[in-house]
Design a protein around this motif. Structure first.
Motif, PDB file in Angstrom:
ATOM      1  N   ARG A 198      32.507  60.487 106.084  1.00 54.60           N
ATOM      2  CA  ARG A 198      31.188  59.902 106.328  1.00 54.60           C
ATOM      3  C   ARG A 198      30.047  60.841 105.947  1.00 54.60           C
ATOM      4  N   THR A 199      30.106  62.103 106.349  1.00 53.03           N
ATOM      5  CA  THR A 199      29.008  63.029 106.046  1.00 53.03           C
ATOM      6  C   THR A 199      28.818  63.174 104.550  1.00 53.03           C
ATOM      7  N   ARG A 200      29.925  63.323 103.838  1.00 56.14           N
ATOM      8  CA  ARG A 200      29.859  63.446 102.382  1.00 56.14           C
ATOM      9  C   ARG A 200      29.357  62.149 101.755  1.00 56.14           C
ATOM     10  N   ARG A 201      29.812  61.025 102.298  1.00 53.49           N
ATOM     11  CA  ARG A 201      29.398  59.717 101.773  1.00 53.49           C
ATOM     12  C   ARG A 201      27.897  59.530 101.917  1.00 53.49           C
ATOM     13  N   GLU A 202      27.366  59.880 103.064  1.00 48.11           N
ATOM     14  CA  GLU A 202      25.933  59.704 103.308  1.00 48.11           C
ATOM     15  C   GLU A 202      25.111  60.643 102.422  1.00 48.11           C
ATOM     16  N   ALA A 203      25.597  61.854 102.218  1.00 45.30           N
ATOM     17  CA  ALA A 203      24.874  62.801 101.369  1.00 45.30           C
ATOM     18  C   ALA A 203      24.847  62.312  99.922  1.00 45.30           C
ATOM     19  N   GLU A 204      25.980  61.810  99.430  1.00 41.15           N
ATOM     20  CA  GLU A 204      26.037  61.298  98.064  1.00 41.15           C
ATOM     21  C   GLU A 204      25.149  60.069  97.899  1.00 41.15           C
ATOM     22  N   THR A 205      25.122  59.224  98.911  1.00 36.69           N
ATOM     23  CA  THR A 205      24.273  58.027  98.859  1.00 36.69           C
ATOM     24  C   THR A 205      22.805  58.419  98.796  1.00 36.69           C
ATOM     25  N   ARG A 206      22.406  59.380  99.607  1.00 40.23           N
ATOM     26  CA  ARG A 206      21.006  59.845  99.582  1.00 40.23           C
ATOM     27  C   ARG A 206      20.655  60.425  98.213  1.00 40.23           C
ATOM     28  N   ARG A 207      21.583  61.182  97.641  1.00 38.59           N
ATOM     29  CA  ARG A 207      21.336  61.783  96.325  1.00 38.59           C
ATOM     30  C   ARG A 207      21.121  60.711  95.265  1.00 38.59           C
ATOM     31  N   LEU A 208      21.961  59.701  95.260  1.00 40.95           N
ATOM     32  CA  LEU A 208      21.852  58.642  94.264  1.00 40.95           C
ATOM     33  C   LEU A 208      20.588  57.811  94.464  1.00 40.95           C
ATOM     34  N   LEU A 209      20.255  57.526  95.720  1.00 41.46           N
ATOM     35  CA  LEU A 209      19.036  56.763  95.982  1.00 41.46           C
ATOM     36  C   LEU A 209      17.799  57.522  95.512  1.00 41.46           C
ATOM     37  N   ALA A 210      17.800  58.835  95.678  1.00 40.25           N
ATOM     38  CA  ALA A 210      16.673  59.636  95.203  1.00 40.25           C
ATOM     39  C   ALA A 210      16.597  59.596  93.683  1.00 40.25           C
TER      40      ALA A 210
ATOM     41  N   TYR B 145      13.688  52.956 100.375  1.00 42.85           N
ATOM     42  CA  TYR B 145      14.151  51.583 100.611  1.00 42.85           C
ATOM     43  C   TYR B 145      15.577  51.549 101.160  1.00 42.85           C
ATOM     44  N   ALA B 146      16.081  52.694 101.569  1.00 44.20           N
ATOM     45  CA  ALA B 146      17.484  52.800 101.965  1.00 44.20           C
ATOM     46  C   ALA B 146      17.878  51.821 103.051  1.00 44.20           C
ATOM     47  N   ASP B 147      17.000  51.576 104.011  1.00 42.68           N
ATOM     48  CA  ASP B 147      17.356  50.742 105.168  1.00 42.68           C
ATOM     49  C   ASP B 147      16.931  49.292 105.017  1.00 42.68           C
ATOM     50  N   ARG B 148      16.429  48.919 103.873  1.00 43.53           N
ATOM     51  CA  ARG B 148      16.017  47.522 103.663  1.00 43.53           C
ATOM     52  C   ARG B 148      17.206  46.664 103.245  1.00 43.53           C
ATOM     53  N   ARG B 149      17.181  45.428 103.694  1.00 46.45           N
ATOM     54  CA  ARG B 149      18.190  44.478 103.258  1.00 46.45           C
ATOM     55  C   ARG B 149      17.959  44.136 101.791  1.00 46.45           C
ATOM     56  N   ILE B 150      19.019  43.764 101.122  1.00 39.99           N
ATOM     57  CA  ILE B 150      18.913  43.416  99.700  1.00 39.99           C
ATOM     58  C   ILE B 150      17.935  42.268  99.490  1.00 39.99           C
ATOM     59  N   SER B 151      17.890  41.350 100.434  1.00 41.98           N
ATOM     60  CA  SER B 151      16.978  40.198 100.307  1.00 41.98           C
ATOM     61  C   SER B 151      15.520  40.606 100.389  1.00 41.98           C
TER      62      SER B 151
END
Length: 358
Positions: A120-132, A139-145
């Motif tokens: 989980r920790t690694r997953r969240e860090a990678e997700t933050r990196r890609l979103l940046a 927009y990380a916490d927004r629903r796709i809609s």
């Protein structure tokens, strides 16, 4: 989207090789035997009209379709022809996004990592990196809609990249977006793919998109590759009539060469269009931007029929004869009136010759 320059420049993708790759549906061959060699880290764009076989070729590489026979598909020399799509480690981005509407932007990006049981920790860090990287950290916490079409497409791209695929496959990813957003995203996607150094195969029917994104372009016609080359060569040095007409606008002036000068019905070109060689019937081709106005003489004399203003340039439609109309891209600060006679010179290096015959 801001592409970070801290991404490693090393190529991370796999080379792709196909041999005799073909596909038949219900007795109709939609992809003729096709050989491809895509180096690791290269972006190859498959460009062509609807029904030319480009999406079929993409789906065969992905493993979504099975080829007709023992046709070879290799990633880094490894034969993956019998490997199912879920084990080929390919990322895919579709026109329809294929995102989960009940998840947030971050959850969508992290989905592939979660399926692969990344901690989980690694997953969240990678997700933050890609979103940046794709400009979606806010927009990380927004629903796709709740996000726009462009933001959804960036989310789909980040999700595909999260699993560090060997190959990234994109099927008309910008087709559903409006023109302004599509123009911006095609530049950003090209930058991002090059920063990643990932091997990508990108399907589109949009010529400008292909030119902006591709390291090489494969122009497809009726299930075959008509020409494959760098974008500049595809545009300036097409090898056949189909590519010349499909990619950009091409003027065609048909006539007969006599003593090295082309004669056309209703008019005659001058010394600036000397083409050499034996007397023959032929067609000379050139792009609209290859023409320039001259005040005296000129290779072509043509009558203005219509003018369309494009901002930096204007497209002038001019008639050499009733049977031959040219499209010329000329500076937008000049004024033209219907019926006006223009004298033009054509850059000799820009002239192509098709259909020469004795």
């Amino acid at each position: 989207m801001t592409v970070q320059t801290t991404i490693a420049a090393a190529r991370s993708g796999s080379s792709i090789t196909t041999r005799r790759l073909s596909k038949t549906f219900h007795g109709t061959t939609v992809l003729q035997p096709t050989d491809l060699d895509i180096p690791a880290g290269q972006i190859l764009v498959l460009l062509g009209p609807s029904g030319c076989g480009k999406t079929t070729l993409l789906r065969l590489i992905a493993g979504l379709e099975q080829p007709d026979g023992p046709d070879m598909i290799r990633f880094d020399g490894e034969d993956v022809g019998a490997v199912p799509i879920e084990k080929r480690n390919v990322g895919m981005v579709f026109q329809s996004y294929a995102l989960f509407p009940n998840m947030t932007v971050a959850e969508n990006v992290a989905y592939g990592l979660k399926v692969r049981k990344v901690e989980r920790t690694r997953r969240e860090a990678e997700t933050r990196r890609l979103l940046a990287m794709v400009g979606l950290e806010d927009y990380a916490d927004r629903r796709i809609s709740a996000v726009s079409g462009g933001q959804r497409q960036r989310t789909a791209l980040a999700r595909a990249l999260a699993i560090k695929p060997r190959v990234l496959l994109l099927d008309e990813p910008l087709a559903a977006l409006d023109a302004v957003l599509r123009e911006r995203l095609r530049v950003e996607i090209g930058l991002l793919l090059r920063e990643f150094g990932i091997t990508a195969v990108y399907v589109t029917h949009d010529q400008a998109e292909a030119m902006a994104i591709g390291d090489r372009i494969a122009v497809m016609q009726k299930g075959r590759i008509a020409q494959i080359d760098i974008p500049q060569a595809i545009y300036h040095r097409p090898t056949n009539d189909f590519v010349a007409d499909f990619v950009g606008t091409m003027n065609r002036v048909a006539g007969r060469v006599v003593d090295g000068v082309l004669h056309v019905q209703g008019g005659e070109t001058g010394a600036h269009l000397k083409v050499g060689g034996p007397d023959r019937a032929t067609t000379l081709c050139f792009r609209p931007e290859a023409a320039r106005l001259v005040f005296t003489g000129g290779a072509i004399s043509a009558r203005v029929a219509a003018v369309t203003f494009f901002g930096a340039t204007q497209r002038v439609v001019a008639e050499i004869s009733p049977e031959c109309r040219l499209q010329l891209d000329l500076p937008s600060n000049l004024s033209f009136m219907p019926g006006q006679i223009l004298a033009c010179e054509i850059d000799p290096a820009a002239i192509l010759e098709f259909g020469a015959r004795a």
